[in-house]
Design a protein around this motif. Structure first.
Motif, PDB file in Angstrom:
ATOM      1  N   UNK A 215       0.844  -1.192   0.000  1.00  0.00           N
ATOM      2  CA  UNK A 215       0.000   0.000   0.000  1.00  0.00           C
ATOM      3  C   UNK A 215       0.884   1.249   0.000  1.00  0.00           C
ATOM      4  N   UNK A 216       1.886   1.257   0.890  1.00  0.00           N
ATOM      5  CA  UNK A 216       2.739   2.438   0.981  1.00  0.00           C
ATOM      6  C   UNK A 216       3.453   2.713  -0.327  1.00  0.00           C
ATOM      7  N   UNK A 217       3.863   1.671  -1.002  1.00  0.00           N
ATOM      8  CA  UNK A 217       4.603   1.864  -2.249  1.00  0.00           C
ATOM      9  C   UNK A 217       3.817   2.704  -3.225  1.00  0.00           C
ATOM     10  N   UNK A 218       2.539   2.402  -3.354  1.00  0.00           N
ATOM     11  CA  UNK A 218       1.751   3.049  -4.389  1.00  0.00           C
ATOM     12  C   UNK A 218       1.009   4.302  -3.957  1.00  0.00           C
ATOM     13  N   UNK A 219       0.781   4.443  -2.675  1.00  0.00           N
ATOM     14  CA  UNK A 219      -0.018   5.585  -2.252  1.00  0.00           C
ATOM     15  C   UNK A 219       0.809   6.719  -1.654  1.00  0.00           C
ATOM     16  N   UNK A 220       2.118   6.504  -1.504  1.00  0.00           N
ATOM     17  CA  UNK A 220       2.907   7.598  -0.952  1.00  0.00           C
ATOM     18  C   UNK A 220       3.709   8.269  -2.055  1.00  0.00           C
ATOM     19  N   UNK A 221       4.083   9.501  -1.780  1.00  0.00           N
ATOM     20  CA  UNK A 221       4.979  10.194  -2.693  1.00  0.00           C
ATOM     21  C   UNK A 221       6.349  10.225  -2.031  1.00  0.00           C
ATOM     22  N   UNK A 222       7.290  10.843  -2.669  1.00  0.00           N
ATOM     23  CA  UNK A 222       8.636  10.901  -2.098  1.00  0.00           C
ATOM     24  C   UNK A 222       8.617  11.477  -0.691  1.00  0.00           C
ATOM     25  N   UNK A 223       7.734  12.455  -0.462  1.00  0.00           N
ATOM     26  CA  UNK A 223       7.699  13.102   0.842  1.00  0.00           C
ATOM     27  C   UNK A 223       7.143  12.208   1.927  1.00  0.00           C
ATOM     28  N   UNK A 224       6.215  11.355   1.553  1.00  0.00           N
ATOM     29  CA  UNK A 224       5.551  10.559   2.587  1.00  0.00           C
ATOM     30  C   UNK A 224       6.007   9.105   2.584  1.00  0.00           C
ATOM     31  N   UNK A 225       7.050   8.801   1.863  1.00  0.00           N
ATOM     32  CA  UNK A 225       7.520   7.409   1.768  1.00  0.00           C
ATOM     33  C   UNK A 225       7.847   6.842   3.142  1.00  0.00           C
ATOM     34  N   UNK A 226       7.483   5.581   3.339  1.00  0.00           N
ATOM     35  CA  UNK A 226       7.719   4.970   4.644  1.00  0.00           C
ATOM     36  C   UNK A 226       8.961   4.075   4.613  1.00  0.00           C
ATOM     37  N   UNK A 227       9.374   3.652   5.789  1.00  0.00           N
ATOM     38  CA  UNK A 227      10.618   2.898   5.925  1.00  0.00           C
ATOM     39  C   UNK A 227      10.667   1.597   5.112  1.00  0.00           C
ATOM     40  N   UNK A 228       9.617   0.740   5.149  1.00  0.00           N
ATOM     41  CA  UNK A 228       9.738  -0.510   4.399  1.00  0.00           C
ATOM     42  C   UNK A 228       9.973  -0.292   2.908  1.00  0.00           C
ATOM     43  N   UNK A 229       9.362   0.739   2.345  1.00  0.00           N
ATOM     44  CA  UNK A 229       9.574   1.002   0.933  1.00  0.00           C
ATOM     45  C   UNK A 229      11.026   1.414   0.713  1.00  0.00           C
ATOM     46  N   UNK A 230      11.542   2.251   1.608  1.00  0.00           N
ATOM     47  CA  UNK A 230      12.926   2.685   1.493  1.00  0.00           C
ATOM     48  C   UNK A 230      13.872   1.501   1.600  1.00  0.00           C
TER      49      UNK A 230
END
Lengths: 277, 446, 310
Positions: A215-230
């Motif tokens: 979910x985070x991968x697709x719904x966040x932008x660079x500003x709101x990216x979460x740790x698992x995606x990083x």
């Protein structure tokens, strides 16, 4: 004679328990040690190798990496969505199990929750993307938070229902006879008594939200990216950068673990003893 | 919120800003650094070559003053991001980094603006590689074609090369192989010596089709042929069988014990730890293999042309193409085009190599770079890039690849014979393409 | 004191409560889950392709389902594997988690937080790290397990590359990963048990094993059932481990349903077929849950019969 069988049973369960503990600690320390090794040493499985801060450097200070911000985003998203989902689920759970609600309401809500839980989340992500894009909410904290809430809601609902229905019915009836309103019963009697279950559920919801990737991968932008995606960016086409991953994992595990252990302190055993009286 | 694209350590950033300010002040009116294009947003994945690409982005910004914002995703998520962006009413990104495996899907969906429409008569600069014509698409025949519309500019040239360990070769007195038989005999010698595997293949289900492609084409075979009247499935031909036999031989005779589980990461791990004597892998891995923090064989590997068979020499194209979506404003499209045009320049590409990237031009061989030992891969790369092919040049590539991968994988792990695997693969391709509405013809089973 | 409508303030507040307590949950479900689910069901009847930047929806009725049942051999291999996987891991996780919860209950004031912290570690790690970490540990060439084996003079075992061992390896990793889930819930359940009822139960009981069978488990049954149901559902959704450790291979030995769906829905962009797969899987999961519940009911009936007889 209970002695021998209890003895063997005890030994068996102790072995199991300490065995698992070892099996957890062993790989964990090994992985965390990877955070301080060079990639080639990790690849060749060296247990003792040259120490380096390189992985943390890359993780925290390289050009494309904003890991501390990502951790903060994870905290915001997981924290907020957990609080919301616990509140929403507890209230609904109490009403559905303990109060007179038409059967069809109960069946629809719970049935839908279960249905939703059983379908793969991945397939919903593009629908959500579309919905948020159309309402202009894509990339906001709100989008991720509310999606995490709906994603965790079925489990939170069922779990809270289980814990609340474990409370003796007499307790609630006594309160009603005293003239307490439902709301008062909920806040002043039920919630304090299910503290243990509440904290366990909250811990799980937090963990699920904190670890969410799809979910985070697709719904966040660079500003709101979460740790698992990083952290996932280190699993690349040609290689998996184990060192940076271990460093990222180490940093992202700490907050979650601390919160849960703190939460455990609030659980007191035998809360119910004497409550009915 | 904050608008950060790249983070330099504070000292360097201050220094750069200081320099920029000084430069600005020191020029006369008509400043060199005035931006004449809007900022564009590029979706790209985290990868070993990202740093070199960013160096080029910086160079572009310094030279022209135009800005590019990078959105860096994990590799596993980039396709979804690209899809979501191009399918929406308004695109989130102005420039998309598209992997060769996704090109047919993106091209056939009509999501990109053909470069010829953005600028009349636009063509790639001479010397820029087309990687099996994958930069152009013919909408009528639904496949890549040199005479089709130009859809993008390659951003990273990644093709397969033959890697070999020069130290192992020297120890056993082996020479660079030019035919498959020579590769096999070298492999046998290396395997017998016991310290390393003779040849490593990527036979895991995720990788095997891509890895098998050069074998197939160099033996004169192909998966299928796209004609005006439909698809002719050709994988289960005698050429295909010869190719698969060679492949299975190399995989099982002189390689690691479970080749069917080896994926790209494993292969590169074996190369970098010195446990693989020879392998066919992408040139993009070169950087990591020459990095002492990641590799135990720095300076000991060399790249060569993939062996020649009855059909010549072939290399699987695994490059990345920069495409401009149709669902963004014309100004942004022009800005993206400006960058793509700039990127093709020979000096830019040379700088790209020096920063650690793989160039998209084929004419850098034999020049200043080749003389430098650090870039000794350039000649082999350029030779292989000229032979780049796309094995499955249709929009259904991914589906076909999954089905064929299973059958090939089974042949490698011994669940089926090569002939059975190829027949099964042919049947799968036929089923899939018929379902999609193509007219399918097939030869007889092996 | 009543008003004209015949309701006391408390009754009105109660009516309000029922609405207020249920509304957020219902609204959230309606807004965020209704469209995606119906979209999925709808998509399963279509074939979606893209031309000139726009989606083209081709109604194909049940043909996606027909294709699924006749042609998708990889999916059905996945179903077999997932069933085996699900039954095995859930059984182990329930047994192990329950035992761990009991042990922590009996541990001292230092042992408790220590053990709880250690036991929780596996689910606190990001799933992608778990996958890559075990890939390293189970690796054939340099993995930790094989290094330990080598120390004892045993040959290297190809945990992930051997088709016969690969699924077992994945099950092992999943059990490692998810037992803490069961542990946490069992612990909460045990701690919430009424001490007085427990004491009353203990009077008739002669051994720990009997206490377990006749007192603890029956009292914990709702918690156990719910934990098991959710573990079954989650085990059908297993993805990260497979994706990172084996990608479904070698052959189809570690293919699992969720991975097939991912591949078809995303990698191959066949949303119609992927949706059909999801719905068929839904039926399979529901089936497993029903069967599991029946098994428990039968076990209880037999237990209470034997009690009646004794």
């Amino acid at each position: 004679m209970s002695g021998n069988r209890a003895g063997i049973g005890r030994v068996f369960s102790n072995t199991l328990v300490w065995g698992y503990a070892l099996l957890v600690l062993g790989p964990m320390t090994w992985v965390l040690s990877n955070a301080f090794k060079y990639q080639i040493d990790i690849l060749t499985g060296k247990v003792f190798a040259t120490f380096t801060w390189r992985n943390f450097e890359q993780l925290l200070f390289s050009r494309q990496s904003h890991f501390l911000d990502n951790l903060l985003n994870s905290a915001i998203v997981a924290g907020t969505s957990t609080v919301i989902v616990i509140l929403v689920a507890s209230m609904a759970a109490f009403t559905l199990t303990r109060l007179n609600v038409p059967k069809w309401v109960r069946w629809t809500v719970l049935g839908w929750a279960l249905l939703f839980q059983m379908l793969p989340t991945l397939t919903f992500v593009s629908s959500w993307y579309m919905m948020f894009k159309m309402t202009g909410l894509h990339g906001t904290y709100f989008a991720v938070i509310i999606t995490h809430v709906v994603f965790n809601l079925p489990m939170a609902l069922f779990l809270m229902m289980t814990f609340i229905s474990a409370l003796p019915q007499e307790l609630i009836q006594a309160a009603r006879m005293d003239g307490c309103s439902y709301g008062a019963i909920f806040w002043r009697i039920v919630m304090p008594l299910v503290r243990g279950g509440l904290i366990a559920t909250a811990a799980l919801m937090f963990i699920f939200s904190w670890s969410d990737f799809a979910i985070s991968l697709n719904l966040t932008s660079t500003d709101t990216m979460t740790a698992p995606v990083a952290i996932a960016t280190y699993a690349q086409e040609y290689e998996i950068r184990y060192g940076e991953m271990a460093a990222g994992a180490a940093m992202s595990m700490l907050p979650a673990l601390i919160l849960i252990l703190l939460g455990q302190k609030f659980v007191v055993r035998g809360l119910l003893a004497g409550a009915v009286k | 919120m904050f608008d950060q694209t790249k983070k330099l350590p504070k000292m360097t950033r201050r220094a750069v800003n200081g320099l920029a300010l000084a430069a600005l002040l020191s020029t006369s009116a008509g400043a060199v650094l005035a931006a004449d294009q809007p900022t564009i947003r590029l979706a790209i994945n985290q990868s070993p070559w990202l740093d070199s690409f960013i160096a080029m982005v910086d160079k572009y910004e310094d030279e022209t003053g135009n800005k590019i914002e990078l959105d860096v995703s994990p590799y596993a998520g980039l396709l979804e991001k690209v899809r979501n962006s191009v399918r929406g009413a308004e695109g989130e990104f102005d420039l998309l980094n598209i992997n060769s495996l996704w090109l047919s899907e993106i091209y056939s969906g009509g999501f990109l603006a053909p470069l010829g429409e953005l600028s009349d008569g636009y063509a790639l600069a001479d010397g820029v590689l087309t990687y099996g014509d994958t930069v152009s698409w013919n909408a009528d025949s639904n496949t890549f074609a040199a005479d089709g519309a130009l859809m993008g500019v390659p951003l990273n040239g990644n093709v397969q090369v033959l890697y070999y360990n020069t130290e192992i070769y020297a120890g056993l007195g082996l020479t660079e192989p030019t035919t498959w038989a020579e590769v096999q005999s070298n492999a046998d010698a290396i395997q017998a010596a016991g310290d390393a595997y003779g040849f490593v293949t990527r036979s895991g289900r995720k990788s095997i089709v891509y890895n098998f492609t050069p074998y197939l084409f160099s033996h004169g075979g192909s998966f299928f042929e796209v004609g005006a009247d439909g698809i002719n499935v050709t994988i289960n031909s005698s050429e295909g069988l010869a190719a698969l036999d060679t492949y299975v031989g190399l995989a099982t005779q002189s390689g690691p014990p479970s080749p069917g589980a080896v994926e790209q990461g494993d292969l590169i791990q074996l190369l970098s730890t010195g446990r693989a004597g020879q392998a066919i892998a992408v040139i993009g891995a070169w950087g990591g293999l020459e990095n002492p923090e990641k590799s135990a064989v720095v300076g000991k590997l060399n790249a060569a042309l993939i062996p020649t068979g009855a059909g010549g020499s072939a290399s699987s194209a695994g490059h990345w193409v920069g495409g401009i979506p149709a669902n963004i404003s014309p100004e942004r499209q022009q800005a993206a085009l400006a960058f793509l045009t700039w990127f093709q320049g020979k000096d830019v590409q040379t700088a790209y190599v020096q920063a650690g990237g793989v160039p998209v031009r084929g004419d850098l061989a034999g020049g200043a770079l080749s003389a430098n030992d650090t870039y000794r891969f350039i000649d082999a790369y350029s030779a292989n890039a000229a032979n780049a092919v796309m094995g499955l040049p249709v929009p259904e590539a991914s589906e076909i690849s999954s089905a064929v991968a299973l059958q090939l994988n089974r042949a490698v792990i011994g669940e089926m014979t090569s002939a059975e695997a190829l027949n099964a693969a042919a049947a799968d391709i036929a089923t899939i393409m018929e379902r999609e509405g193509y007219t399918v013809t097939r030869g007889d089973d092996l | 004191m009543t008003n004209m409508h015949g309701m006391t303030p408390t009754q009105r507040s109660n009516r309000r409560w029922i609405t207020v307590s249920l509304l957020p949950a219902i609204t959230i479900f309606a807004l965020l889950s209704a469209f995606p689910v119906f979209n999925l069901i709808g998509l399963s009847l279509f074939k979606v392709s893209w031309e000139e930047g726009k989606a083209v929806y081709d109604f194909v009725g049940l043909s996606n389902y027909k294709y699924l049942f006749t042609e998708e051999e990889i999916y059905w291999a996945g179903v077999r594997n997932t069933l085996v996987f699900s039954v095995t891991v859930v059984t182990f996780q329930m047994a192990l988690g329950f035992t761990m919860a009991l042990a922590v209950m009996r541990a001292g004031s230092i042992g408790r937080p220590l053990l709880t912290g250690v036991f929780l570690l596996p689910i606190v790690i990001p799933p992608i790290v778990i996958g890559t970490m075990w890939r390293l540990i189970l690796g054939r060439e340099f993995g930790l397990f094989n290094q330990i084996l080598d120390f004892f003079g045993a040959g290297p075992i190809d945990w992930l590359g051997n088709p016969d061992l690969a699924l077992g390896a994945i099950m092992f990793v999943d059990i490692w990963h998810w037992t803490p889930f069961v542990f946490l819930l069992m612990l909460a359940g045990l701690e919430g048990l009424d001490e007085e009822v427990l004491e009353a139960g203990r009077i008739d009981v002669r051994s720990f094993w009997q206490e377990l069978r006749h007192v603890l488990v029956p009292m914990m049954l709702p918690t156990i059932v719910i934990t098991m149901v959710f573990r079954i559902i989650l085990s059908f959704k297993v993805f990260d481990e497979v994706y990172l450790l084996t990608s479904g291979g070698p052959g189809t030995s570690t293919e699992v349903v969720n991975f097939s769906i991912y591949r078809v829905f995303f990698a191959q962009d066949r949303v119609g077929d992927g949706s059909a797969m999801s719905l068929v899987t839904l039926v399979a999961v529901a089936g497993v849950i029903v069967v599991a519940n029946l098994v428990i009911k039968l076990a209880r009936r037999r237990a209470s019969h034997s009690e009646d007889e004794s």
